[in-house]
Design a protein around this motif. Structure first.
Motif, mmCIF file in Angstrom:
data_model
loop_
_atom_site.group_PDB
_atom_site.id
_atom_site.type_symbol
_atom_site.label_atom_id
_atom_site.label_comp_id
_atom_site.label_asym_id
_atom_site.label_seq_id
_atom_site.Cartn_x
_atom_site.Cartn_y
_atom_site.Cartn_z
ATOM 1 N N GLY A 175 6.646 12.301 1.696
ATOM 2 C CA GLY A 175 7.060 12.895 0.061
ATOM 3 C C GLY A 175 7.722 11.803 -0.748
ATOM 4 O O GLY A 175 7.538 11.814 -1.888
ATOM 5 N N TRP A 176 8.157 10.537 -0.188
ATOM 6 C CA TRP A 176 8.860 9.617 -1.025
ATOM 7 C C TRP A 176 7.804 8.697 -1.533
ATOM 8 O O TRP A 176 7.822 8.092 -2.650
ATOM 9 C CB TRP A 176 10.044 8.963 -0.306
ATOM 10 C CG TRP A 176 11.442 9.707 -0.276
ATOM 11 C CD1 TRP A 176 11.702 10.148 0.814
ATOM 12 C CD2 TRP A 176 12.016 10.187 -1.317
ATOM 13 N NE1 TRP A 176 12.821 10.645 0.487
ATOM 14 C CE2 TRP A 176 13.106 10.839 -0.971
ATOM 15 C CE3 TRP A 176 12.008 9.883 -2.724
ATOM 16 C CZ2 TRP A 176 14.142 11.403 -1.507
ATOM 17 C CZ3 TRP A 176 13.118 10.291 -3.484
ATOM 18 C CH2 TRP A 176 13.936 11.075 -3.136
ATOM 19 N N THR A 177 6.664 8.482 -0.840
ATOM 20 C CA THR A 177 5.558 8.035 -1.262
ATOM 21 C C THR A 177 4.959 8.853 -2.328
ATOM 22 O O THR A 177 4.356 7.978 -3.325
ATOM 23 C CB THR A 177 4.537 7.818 -0.029
ATOM 24 O OG1 THR A 177 5.075 7.076 1.015
ATOM 25 C CG2 THR A 177 3.147 6.852 -0.629
ATOM 26 N N GLY A 178 4.950 9.970 -2.359
ATOM 27 C CA GLY A 178 4.365 10.885 -3.148
ATOM 28 C C GLY A 178 5.037 10.704 -4.597
ATOM 29 O O GLY A 178 4.571 10.555 -5.684
ATOM 30 N N VAL A 179 6.475 10.517 -4.699
ATOM 31 C CA VAL A 179 7.227 9.971 -5.670
ATOM 32 C C VAL A 179 6.999 8.946 -6.465
ATOM 33 O O VAL A 179 6.814 8.536 -7.613
ATOM 34 C CB VAL A 179 8.895 10.158 -5.480
ATOM 35 C CG1 VAL A 179 9.777 9.530 -6.472
ATOM 36 C CG2 VAL A 179 9.520 11.620 -4.891
ATOM 37 N N ALA A 180 6.589 7.813 -5.511
ATOM 38 C CA ALA A 180 6.215 6.538 -5.914
ATOM 39 C C ALA A 180 4.950 6.672 -6.715
ATOM 40 O O ALA A 180 4.596 6.020 -7.880
ATOM 41 C CB ALA A 180 6.009 5.443 -5.049
ATOM 42 N N LEU A 181 4.053 7.389 -6.105
ATOM 43 C CA LEU A 181 2.807 7.717 -6.790
ATOM 44 C C LEU A 181 2.831 8.288 -8.162
ATOM 45 O O LEU A 181 2.118 7.988 -9.094
ATOM 46 C CB LEU A 181 1.899 8.488 -5.704
ATOM 47 C CG LEU A 181 1.042 7.990 -4.561
ATOM 48 C CD1 LEU A 181 0.539 8.867 -3.655
ATOM 49 C CD2 LEU A 181 0.080 6.816 -5.220
ATOM 50 N N ALA A 182 3.557 9.446 -8.314
ATOM 51 C CA ALA A 182 3.851 10.028 -9.378
ATOM 52 C C ALA A 182 4.236 9.253 -10.549
ATOM 53 O O ALA A 182 3.660 9.212 -11.595
ATOM 54 C CB ALA A 182 4.755 11.253 -9.379
ATOM 55 N N VAL A 183 5.248 8.172 -10.355
ATOM 56 C CA VAL A 183 5.673 7.435 -11.060
ATOM 57 C C VAL A 183 4.878 6.307 -11.603
ATOM 58 O O VAL A 183 4.127 6.166 -12.912
ATOM 59 C CB VAL A 183 7.217 6.693 -10.661
ATOM 60 C CG1 VAL A 183 7.525 5.492 -11.715
ATOM 61 C CG2 VAL A 183 8.134 7.475 -10.541
ATOM 62 N N PHE A 184 3.988 5.781 -10.591
ATOM 63 C CA PHE A 184 2.752 5.002 -10.911
ATOM 64 C C PHE A 184 1.873 5.371 -11.776
ATOM 65 O O PHE A 184 1.183 4.900 -12.575
ATOM 66 C CB PHE A 184 2.354 4.580 -9.568
ATOM 67 C CG PHE A 184 1.450 3.114 -9.585
ATOM 68 C CD1 PHE A 184 1.728 1.891 -9.814
ATOM 69 C CD2 PHE A 184 -0.031 3.487 -9.562
ATOM 70 C CE1 PHE A 184 0.814 1.079 -9.905
ATOM 71 C CE2 PHE A 184 -1.100 2.569 -9.872
ATOM 72 C CZ PHE A 184 -0.360 1.205 -9.816
ATOM 73 N N ALA A 185 1.443 6.703 -11.381
ATOM 74 C CA ALA A 185 0.487 7.374 -12.289
ATOM 75 C C ALA A 185 0.654 7.755 -13.574
ATOM 76 O O ALA A 185 0.014 7.752 -14.616
ATOM 77 C CB ALA A 185 -0.016 8.838 -11.382
ATOM 78 N N LEU A 186 1.920 8.284 -13.742
ATOM 79 C CA LEU A 186 2.689 8.451 -15.250
ATOM 80 C C LEU A 186 2.472 6.982 -16.043
ATOM 81 O O LEU A 186 2.124 7.142 -17.157
ATOM 82 C CB LEU A 186 4.038 8.932 -15.253
ATOM 83 C CG LEU A 186 3.970 10.429 -14.613
ATOM 84 C CD1 LEU A 186 5.506 10.857 -14.517
ATOM 85 C CD2 LEU A 186 3.319 11.337 -15.629
ATOM 86 N N TYR A 187 2.843 5.827 -15.574
ATOM 87 C CA TYR A 187 2.933 4.708 -16.130
ATOM 88 C C TYR A 187 1.560 4.383 -16.828
ATOM 89 O O TYR A 187 0.849 3.898 -17.658
ATOM 90 C CB TYR A 187 3.253 3.893 -15.373
ATOM 91 C CG TYR A 187 3.051 2.171 -15.981
ATOM 92 C CD1 TYR A 187 3.862 1.634 -16.873
ATOM 93 C CD2 TYR A 187 1.881 1.585 -15.524
ATOM 94 C CE1 TYR A 187 3.496 0.553 -17.423
ATOM 95 C CE2 TYR A 187 1.703 0.246 -16.083
ATOM 96 C CZ TYR A 187 2.385 -0.358 -17.051
ATOM 97 O OH TYR A 187 2.009 -1.502 -17.443
ATOM 98 N N ALA A 188 0.488 4.526 -15.554
ATOM 99 C CA ALA A 188 -1.228 4.048 -15.760
ATOM 100 C C ALA A 188 -1.545 4.994 -16.867
ATOM 101 O O ALA A 188 -2.077 4.616 -17.741
ATOM 102 C CB ALA A 188 -1.645 4.301 -14.688
ATOM 103 N N GLY A 189 -1.243 6.262 -16.803
ATOM 104 C CA GLY A 189 -1.768 7.347 -17.986
ATOM 105 C C GLY A 189 -1.301 6.766 -19.371
ATOM 106 O O GLY A 189 -1.895 7.006 -20.349
ATOM 107 N N PHE A 190 -0.033 6.507 -19.164
ATOM 108 C CA PHE A 190 0.646 6.317 -20.461
ATOM 109 C C PHE A 190 0.036 5.113 -21.445
ATOM 110 O O PHE A 190 -0.398 4.957 -22.298
ATOM 111 C CB PHE A 190 2.079 6.165 -20.531
ATOM 112 C CG PHE A 190 2.871 5.685 -21.564
ATOM 113 C CD1 PHE A 190 2.773 6.512 -22.703
ATOM 114 C CD2 PHE A 190 3.717 4.636 -21.951
ATOM 115 C CE1 PHE A 190 3.494 6.073 -23.985
ATOM 116 C CE2 PHE A 190 4.278 4.355 -23.039
ATOM 117 C CZ PHE A 190 4.056 5.090 -23.889
ATOM 118 N N ALA A 191 -0.143 3.959 -20.201
ATOM 119 C CA ALA A 191 -0.700 2.889 -20.766
ATOM 120 C C ALA A 191 -2.163 2.668 -21.080
ATOM 121 O O ALA A 191 -2.524 2.278 -22.078
ATOM 122 C CB ALA A 191 -0.820 1.554 -19.396
ATOM 123 N N LEU A 192 -2.913 3.716 -20.304
ATOM 124 C CA LEU A 192 -4.339 3.894 -20.917
ATOM 125 C C LEU A 192 -4.295 4.657 -22.198
ATOM 126 O O LEU A 192 -5.287 4.496 -22.997
ATOM 127 C CB LEU A 192 -5.018 4.743 -19.816
ATOM 128 C CG LEU A 192 -5.426 3.781 -18.512
ATOM 129 C CD1 LEU A 192 -5.848 4.663 -17.371
ATOM 130 C CD2 LEU A 192 -6.684 2.808 -18.710
#
Length: 236
Positions: A175-192
């Motif tokens: 579950g906490w790995t999923g939190v890290a994934l969500a933050v990472f995905a939001l950053y990547a989507g915003f950067a793209l």
């Protein structure tokens, strides 16, 4: 697009070669990676909410329904358009993730609420090495996408071991790995998104090789190997 000038023949010396008469027409497409990242981040949070019991256990089924109606279609749509944009690595990763969300949601909906599922364990543990392979293949061009896939593989493995009868601490770790994934995905989507708007890299994305020259190179870099790409060559 016209073939390289070096391959054209003077018609005065004989009939032109097929390369001199060939034109390859490509349809401009918007990048589907931001959509794929945003959908992945949303799905990750929805699954985390169930794993960390941020919502009552009885709300697990509505969460999985949200995954089916929101995350899965967007993830698969982004995978289809990645294929059309000739990015096979991103297309494979996004499509696999979309089907992984669908499989997880359907098994969770069809089984007893809150109980481990051996069938889901087999599915997730089979996906983990596949995600590792996709992540390793993306390292050379898109390290950011590679990291997302590698962390996703870890989450699949943790959840799979828990579903196979592992300790509850594995579900919490997933579950906490999923939190890290969500933050990472939001950053990547915003950067793209910023990159597409500015036509240059604004926030670090770690592009390398052909992924970098696709933005920083000239048109010659784009045409260099077009004749060998899928959809142009005769066989895949």
């Amino acid at each position: 697009m016209p073939p390289p000038a070096a391959r054209t023949n003077d018609t005065a010396t004989g009939p032109p070669r097929p390369e001199a008469l060939t034109r390859i027409v490509l349809r401009p497409l918007a990048s589907s990676l931001p959509l794929g990242f945003f959908a992945f981040g949303t799905g990750s949070i929805l699954l985390t909410a169930a794993q960390l019991q941020w919502v009552p256990l009885a709300q697990s089924r509505p969460l999985m329904l949200l995954v089916l109606v929101f995350v899965v279609p967007l993830q698969l749509l982004s995978g289809v358009f990645a294929f059309l944009a000739r990015d096979s690595g991103a297309a494979c990763g996004l499509s696999v993730l979309g089907c992984a969300w669908a499989g997880t949601a359907l098994v969770t909906l069809s089984g007893p609420t809150g109980r481990p599922s051996p069938a889901l364990a087999v599915f997730l543990l089979s996906l983990a090495p596949l995600m590792l392979v996709l992540g390793a293949a993306a390292v050379l061009g898109k390290p950011l996408f590679s990291v997302l896939l590698l962390i996703g593989a870890c989450r699949f493995a943790l959840t799979g071991v828990y579903e196979a009868g592992g300790a509850a601490v594995l579900r919490t770790a997933a579950g906490w790995t999923g939190v890290a994934l969500a933050v990472f995905a939001l950053y990547a989507g915003f950067a793209l998104l910023l990159e597409d708007s500015a036509q240059r890299t604004v926030l670090p994305l770690g592009r390398r090789g052909r992924a970098r020259t696709s933005l920083q190179g000239d048109l010659g870099h784009q045409l260099e190997r077009a004749e060998r790409e899928a959809g142009v060559r005769r066989q895949l």
